[in-house]
Design an enzyme around this catalytic site. Structure first.
Site, PDB file in Angstrom:
ATOM      1  N   TYR A   1       8.417  11.311   8.965  1.00 41.99           N
ATOM      2  CA  TYR A   1       8.722  10.151   8.114  1.00 41.99           C
ATOM      3  C   TYR A   1      10.106  10.171   7.499  1.00 41.99           C
ATOM      4  CZ  TYR A   1       3.861  10.034   9.124  1.00 41.99           C
ATOM      5  OH  TYR A   1       2.691  10.046   9.822  1.00 41.99           O
TER       6      TYR A   1
ATOM      7  N   ASP B   1       2.137  18.941  13.841  1.00 42.42           N
ATOM      8  CA  ASP B   1       2.253  17.965  12.743  1.00 42.42           C
ATOM      9  C   ASP B   1       1.824  18.675  11.448  1.00 42.42           C
ATOM     10  OD1 ASP B   1       2.133  14.654  12.382  1.00 42.42           O
ATOM     11  OD2 ASP B   1       0.892  15.739  10.928  1.00 42.42           O
TER      12      ASP B   1
ATOM     13  N   ASP C   1       6.670  15.711  10.758  1.00 45.29           N
ATOM     14  CA  ASP C   1       6.623  15.750   9.299  1.00 45.29           C
ATOM     15  C   ASP C   1       6.536  17.199   8.821  1.00 45.29           C
ATOM     16  OD1 ASP C   1       4.107  16.029  10.377  1.00 45.29           O
ATOM     17  OD2 ASP C   1       3.242  14.289   9.362  1.00 45.29           O
TER      18      ASP C   1
ATOM     19  N   HIS D   1      -0.012  17.561   9.081  1.00 43.83           N
ATOM     20  CA  HIS D   1      -1.373  17.227   8.652  1.00 43.83           C
ATOM     21  C   HIS D   1      -2.379  17.807   9.632  1.00 43.83           C
ATOM     22  CE1 HIS D   1       1.196  13.994   6.937  1.00 43.83           C
ATOM     23  NE2 HIS D   1       0.404  14.135   5.884  1.00 43.83           N
TER      24      HIS D   1
ATOM     25  N   ASP E   1      -6.203   5.723   4.310  1.00 40.68           N
ATOM     26  CA  ASP E   1      -4.775   5.865   4.621  1.00 40.68           C
ATOM     27  C   ASP E   1      -4.389   5.320   5.993  1.00 40.68           C
ATOM     28  OD1 ASP E   1      -5.589   7.960   2.595  1.00 40.68           O
ATOM     29  OD2 ASP E   1      -3.416   8.120   2.472  1.00 40.68           O
TER      30      ASP E   1
ATOM     31  N   HIS F   1      -5.641  11.908  13.699  1.00 47.92           N
ATOM     32  CA  HIS F   1      -6.669  11.787  12.647  1.00 47.92           C
ATOM     33  C   HIS F   1      -7.848  10.907  13.040  1.00 47.92           C
ATOM     34  CE1 HIS F   1      -4.051  13.832   9.917  1.00 47.92           C
ATOM     35  NE2 HIS F   1      -3.122  12.881   9.952  1.00 47.92           N
TER      36      HIS F   1
ATOM     37  N   ASP G   1       0.862  -1.185   0.000  1.00 47.81           N
ATOM     38  CA  ASP G   1       0.000   0.000   0.000  1.00 47.81           C
ATOM     39  C   ASP G   1       0.896   1.232   0.000  1.00 47.81           C
ATOM     40  OD1 ASP G   1      -1.630   2.140   0.395  1.00 47.81           O
ATOM     41  OD2 ASP G   1      -2.705   1.294   2.122  1.00 47.81           O
TER      42      ASP G   1
HETATM   43  C1  Q6P Z   1      -0.963  10.704   5.621  1.00 46.37           C
HETATM   44  C2  Q6P Z   1      -1.728   9.841   4.690  1.00 46.37           C
HETATM   45  C3  Q6P Z   1      -0.291   9.318   2.869  1.00 46.37           C
HETATM   46  C4  Q6P Z   1      -0.004   9.579   1.407  1.00 46.37           C
HETATM   47  C5  Q6P Z   1       1.339   9.010   1.013  1.00 46.37           C
HETATM   48  C6  Q6P Z   1      -0.990  11.308  13.406  1.00 46.37           C
HETATM   49  C7  Q6P Z   1       0.311  11.238  11.645  1.00 46.37           C
HETATM   50  C8  Q6P Z   1       0.174  11.861  10.300  1.00 46.37           C
HETATM   51  C9  Q6P Z   1      -0.483  10.889   9.372  1.00 46.37           C
HETATM   52  C10 Q6P Z   1      -0.468  11.307   7.939  1.00 46.37           C
HETATM   53  C11 Q6P Z   1      -1.263  10.401   7.054  1.00 46.37           C
HETATM   54  N1  Q6P Z   1      -1.404  10.054   3.336  1.00 46.37           N
HETATM   55  N2  Q6P Z   1       1.941   9.735  -0.063  1.00 46.37           N
HETATM   56  O1  Q6P Z   1      -0.891  10.958  12.138  1.00 46.37           O
HETATM   57  O2  Q6P Z   1      -0.547  13.064  10.391  1.00 46.37           O
HETATM   58  O3  Q6P Z   1       1.463  12.223   9.931  1.00 46.37           O
HETATM   59 ZN    ZN Z   2       1.322  14.141   9.876  1.00 49.02          ZN
END
Ligand code: Q6P
Ligand code: ZN
Length: 628
Positions: A305, A172, A265, A174, A92, A135, A20
């Site tokens: 990440y 964060d 991130d 996001h 996700d 989230h 995934d």
């Molecule tokens: C991001 C989902 C991924 C697309 C890959 C607390 C931590 C977070 C999660 C982000 C999910 N999309 N190209 O959650 O906010 O970093």
């Molecule tokens: Zn995030």
């Protein structure tokens, strides 16, 4: 008063079991690498190790529905195909036979941290957890999150410790929509989030993440969203939002507890965020929040990440929590146009809820102008993605040196620089010179002197620091400031309640306010100071000031984020009573809270906005609106 570190290796024991592309970045190494970095740098050993626990059903039900909890409870018994199918209900996110166990530990880690802080076992702390939480919603997993660790921690603190107001800072990259939804109508929890948004094109692509979503019903004004509409945001952009949005509102809100959704991130090198703020900035963001709520701050890991930038950022956060001075801030050229537009929009959307923002520019930039720049060129190139390894600084072993008369007890945590007996006046000057020398050689971090004539003492210090950039912050009504060098080697900011001279030059800034001193400290003094980047901060206090003890302590705390923590405080003899409280803040004790009463009046805020506006050409970090 220590710093708790909550961690358990068990939370590394789940991972993505199928292909995934959306989820490959969320790996167990995120946690191992962060923890190893804390151990390697010796930071972990300085923390109070705090075990995790499993959250109970009741804990989880503070935020989630019974049905959702029961569904997640079944996942340890599912086959791979069942897990895949279950995952398809959400966006996700992935499940694993051990993720339910880890999710209970992640919530439990946050609750253990709240317990340690609220019972006074420690001042603050950080929980390194997986899965993250911000989230996840009442009945849904989302974005790698299963249970909403921080939202549950907020409710838990309110329920178990009768905490009234909780500030949640989500740095964060996001939007933590799960946290927002949990508290959108609740005025007792102020939720602040900045997030990559790109006019709703970036995940989770919600209309609810924009600046004009401010909360509902009684909770209107208690959700603050700062959308980033471009990638490549830098240290200046982040600091500007803290100075002009978050901190003024936070002081007005006056939280009893601060929780941080600490996702990294938002740092340079992250493949999701694509921002350019360096790991150093988290030392400052942490420092700036550390004196709210009497110092009660719990940081809980969310995203991050890029393993290098993640682990560096975690270390810098913990370093600040432990009380080390933040590293000197780098490249603060001022915020970019896109950031300014976001700041202007947020301030204007919130002006009716917060008195500190009541004079924010009323007209948000037109829709057209923001939409036009939406698809502009990205600012980030590969070459920009190299950042220096954070300096391994060792803070001086001695924290606070004091030059005070023998009849005054040396405050706890300070050491006295002895004065020679012969001539009191001469000996004060020589002791002061000795103190300045020790600061310059980094033998001590900060200092405090009680002097009979602040103005002469300042001149004396300037005389001993000819090559250094000195930020002089003067508090009180004094006519006689020494003839200040106007060569840029000093920047003077003078807080007084009496009308003062007009600014003579870019390096002398008089601030005449009756109230609203915390607002001025956040949105005027901090941006100026950060941009000036002094080698030494000289903070002076004369009688006849309108700044109360807690505001003064907050100021002492905030200024320690500059100049590698090198702050020298000069107190005029009439203000002897401030020696103890000042020494306490200098040696790292949490400053007392000014209380919700210090909300500024309309004239003061207006005067402040006018002053800021006049100074923006010289000091870009003071800007709060774009040039449309
Ligand atoms: C991001 C989902 C991924 C697309 C890959 C607390 C931590 C977070 C999660 C982000 C999910 N999309 N190209 O959650 O906010 O970093
Ligand atoms: Zn995030």
């Amino acid at each position: 008063m220590g710093t708790a570190l909550v961690f358990d290796e068990e939370m590394t024991r789940y991972k993505l079991l199928w292909f995934d592309p959306a989820c490959v970045i969320e790996t167990p190494e995120r946690l191992t690498v962060s923890h190893e970095a804390l151990v390697r740098t010796g930071l972990a050993a300085r923390c109070v190790p705090t075990p995790v626990r499993e959250a109970s059903d009741d804990d989880i039900l503070l935020v989630h529905s019974k049905e959702y909890l029961e569904a997640v409870k079944k996942t340890p018994y599912m086959t791979l195909d069942d897990l895949k199918e279950f995952t398809l209900n959400y966006g996700d996110v992935y499940f694993h036979p051990n993720i339910y166990h880890c999710a209970k530990l992640a919530v439990g880690a946050a609750l253990q941290l709240v317990d340690a802080v609220m019972t006074g076992k420690v001042r603050n702390g950080m929980a390194l957890v997986r899965p993250p939480g911000h989230h996840s919603m009442r009945s849904a997993a989302s974005g790698f999150c299963v249970f909403n660790n921080v939202a549950i921690a907020a409710k838990y603190a309110q329920q178990k410790y009768a905490v009234q107001r909780v500030l949640i800072v989500d740095w964060d990259i996001h939007h933590g929509q799960g946290v927002q939804y949990a508290f959108e109508d609740d005025p007792s929890v102020l939720y602040f989030s900045w997030h990559r948004y790109e006019h709703q094109e970036f995940w989770p692509k919600l209309r609810d993440s924009d600046y004009d979503c401010v909360g509902k019903d009684k909770g209107a004004g208690f959700t603050i969203n700062v959308p980033w509409n471009k990638i490549g945001m830098q240290n200046s952009d982040y600091l500007a939002v803290f100075c002009h949005v978050l901190l003024p509102v936070a002081y007005e809100f006056c939280p009893d507890l601060v929780l941080v959704c600490a996702g990294f991130d938002s740092a340079i090198g992250d493949p999701e965020g694509e921002m350019c703020a360096t790991p150093d900035i988290f030392a400052h963001l942490t420092h700036l929040l550390m004196n709210l709520a009497g110092g009660k701050l719990c940081a809980v890991l969310e995203g991050g990440y890029n393993l290098t930038s993640l682990s560096q950022s975690v270390c810098l956060t913990v370093q600040s929590l432990l009380g080390d001075p933040p590293p000197r801030p780098t490249d603060l050229q001022g915020p970019c146009q896109s950031a300014l537009e976001s700041i202007q929009c947020v301030r204007s959307a919130h002006r009716k809820y917060w008195s500190c923002l009541q004079h924010a520019v009323q007209r948000p930039p037109s829709d057209v102008s923001t939409k036009l720049e939406a698809h502009g060129e990205a600012r980030v190139s590969k070459a920009d993605l190299v950042w220096p390894q954070p300096a391994r600084h060792l803070p001086p072993a001695l924290c606070t040196a004091a030059v005070i008369p023998e009849d005054l007890l040396c405050p706890l945590g300070c050491f006295r620089i002895p004065r020679e007996q012969r001539d009191v006046a001469v000996s004060t000057w020589s002791s002061l010179a000795a103190l300045v020398g020790r600061l310059q050689r980094n033998e001590i971090r900060n200092g405090l002197a009680l002097v009979s004539d602040v103005s002469m003492a300042m001149a004396h210090v300037f005389g001993h620091t000819p090559k250094q950039r000195v930020l002089a912050v003067c508090v009180g009504d004094t006519e006689a400031l020494p003839g200040l060098p106007e060569d840029g080697k000093t920047l003077t900011v003078h807080f007084s309640k009496e009308a003062l001279d007009k600014p003579r030059c870019k390096y002398y800034i008089p601030v005449c306010l009756k109230k609203g001193l915390m607002q001025a400290a956040c949105s005027l003094l901090l941006p100026l100071s950060y941009q000036y980047d002094p080698d030494l901060v000289l903070l002076t206090r004369v009688p006849g000031s309108h700044m109360d003890q807690s505001e003064w302590q907050q100021l002492v705390g905030l200024l320690q984020g500059l100049a590698g923590g090198h702050v020298l405080v000069l107190i005029q003899e009439g203000e002897k009573a401030l020696v103890g409280p000042t020494a306490s803040s200098l040696s790292g004790s949490p400053a007392s809270s000014p209380g919700p009463l210090s909300a500024p009046g309309a004239e003061d805020i207006e005067a402040l906005e006018r002053l800021k506006y006049r100074l923006t050409t010289d000091w870009k970090l003071l800007q709060t609106s774009g040039e449309c």
